[in-house]
Design an enzyme around this catalytic site. Structure first.
Site, PDB file in Angstrom:
ATOM      1  N   SER A   1       0.826  -1.190   0.018  1.00  8.13           N
ATOM      2  CA  SER A   1      -0.076   0.051  -0.070  1.00  8.13           C
ATOM      3  C   SER A   1       0.815   1.107   0.006  1.00  8.13           C
ATOM      4  CB  SER A   1      -0.717   0.006   1.328  1.00  8.13           C
ATOM      5  OG  SER A   1      -1.270   1.113   1.553  1.00  8.13           O
TER       6      SER A   1
ATOM      7  N   TYR B   1      -1.937   0.061  10.727  1.00  9.81           N
ATOM      8  CA  TYR B   1      -1.798  -0.266   9.314  1.00  9.81           C
ATOM      9  C   TYR B   1      -0.539  -0.076   8.479  1.00  9.81           C
ATOM     10  CZ  TYR B   1      -3.719  -1.122   4.478  1.00  9.81           C
ATOM     11  OH  TYR B   1      -3.806  -1.181   3.316  1.00  9.81           O
TER      12      TYR B   1
END
Length: 257
Positions: free
Chosen positions: A142, A155
């Site tokens: 990501s 995250y």
């Protein structure tokens, strides 16, 4: 490859979103896709859809955080002549709390899925990928693995771990017939990602994309993954970051009012 010369591609987290879209794109590109996820009904439906469309697809229920299950899955793959592609897509986010109040259980779960799960499957399939003579490992990280933002530390930490795993593996196996590709998407609107992050709070999930004209779609990311995989064998797409035009960084997004 299979007995018919069809390359075999394993996709984790294929029950929805980017994983399911990647299965469709790779199948259309001529791969026999082995779709895995915890939700057996979802991946069986996906495999049936692809088979009905004339593609080769196999479903296998799998929790990537369970090493014994991953090893059993790798053993099952021995029935194929080779394994050519692994797409490590299983992952996800939980919560958006600051470091001061973040739930350690959420952090642990994100790390177990995004990093340890990727490690499990990569370790288990790397011998087969190497033996194929032309293997590819894809790590779906990501843009969170390349820059932080407030409320995202758990995250972000997990995706930084996924990034480092891919980067280090590439260094360690250079000279072998296996490529390591990292695809790092930014804002992608799928049916479940934000909803899962906010534990089903659809109002909070909707605010993530509020005013953003065109977030990336699962198909956008799947198309990118497939493009990278289908480059000539000597071409390695080390790292590809992709964002919607409206997103300049993890903290700078144009929203129309």
């Amino acid at each position: 490859m299979s007995a018919t010369g069809t390359p075999i591609a394993v996709i984790t987290g294929a029950s929805s979103g980017i994983g399911a879209a990647t299965a469709r794109h790779l199948a259309a590109a001529g791969h026999h896709v082995v779709v895995t996820a915890r939700r057996k009904d979802r991946i069986e439906a996906l495999a049936a859809e692809l088979t009905a469309a004339g593609h080769l697809a196999t479903a296998y229920a799998l929790d990537v955080t369970d090493r014994a299950a991953v090893d059993a899955f790798a053993a099952e793959l021995d029935r194929f002549p080779s394994v050519n592609v692994l797409v490590n897509n299983a992952g996800g986010a939980l919560g958006a709390d600051p470091v001061a109040t973040g739930d350690p259980a959420d952090w642990r779960q994100m790390y177990e899925t995004n990093v340890i799960g990727t490690l499990h499957v990569t370790q288990a399939l790397l011998p087969a990928l190497t033996a194929s003579g032309d293997g590819t490992v894809v790590v779906l990280s990501s843009t969170a693995g390349h820059g932080t933002y407030e409320g995202g530390a758990g995250y972000v930490a997990a995706k930084h771990g996924a990034h480092v795993l891919a980067e280090t593996l590439r260094l360690e196996i250079v000279g072998t017939p296996v490529r390591v590709i990292e695809i790092a998407p930014g804002m992608v609107r799928t049916e479940e990602f934000a909803s899962t992050r906010f534990r089903g709070d659809e109002e909070k999930a909707a605010k993530v994309y509020e005013g953003v004209a065109e977030p990336l779609t699962a198909d956008d990311v799947a198309d990118t993954i497939t493009w990278a995989i289908t480059r000539p064998s000597h071409v390695n797409v080390d790292l590809l970051l992709l964002r919607p035009r409206a997103q300049a960084s993890n903290t700078k997004v144009h929203r129309e009012v």
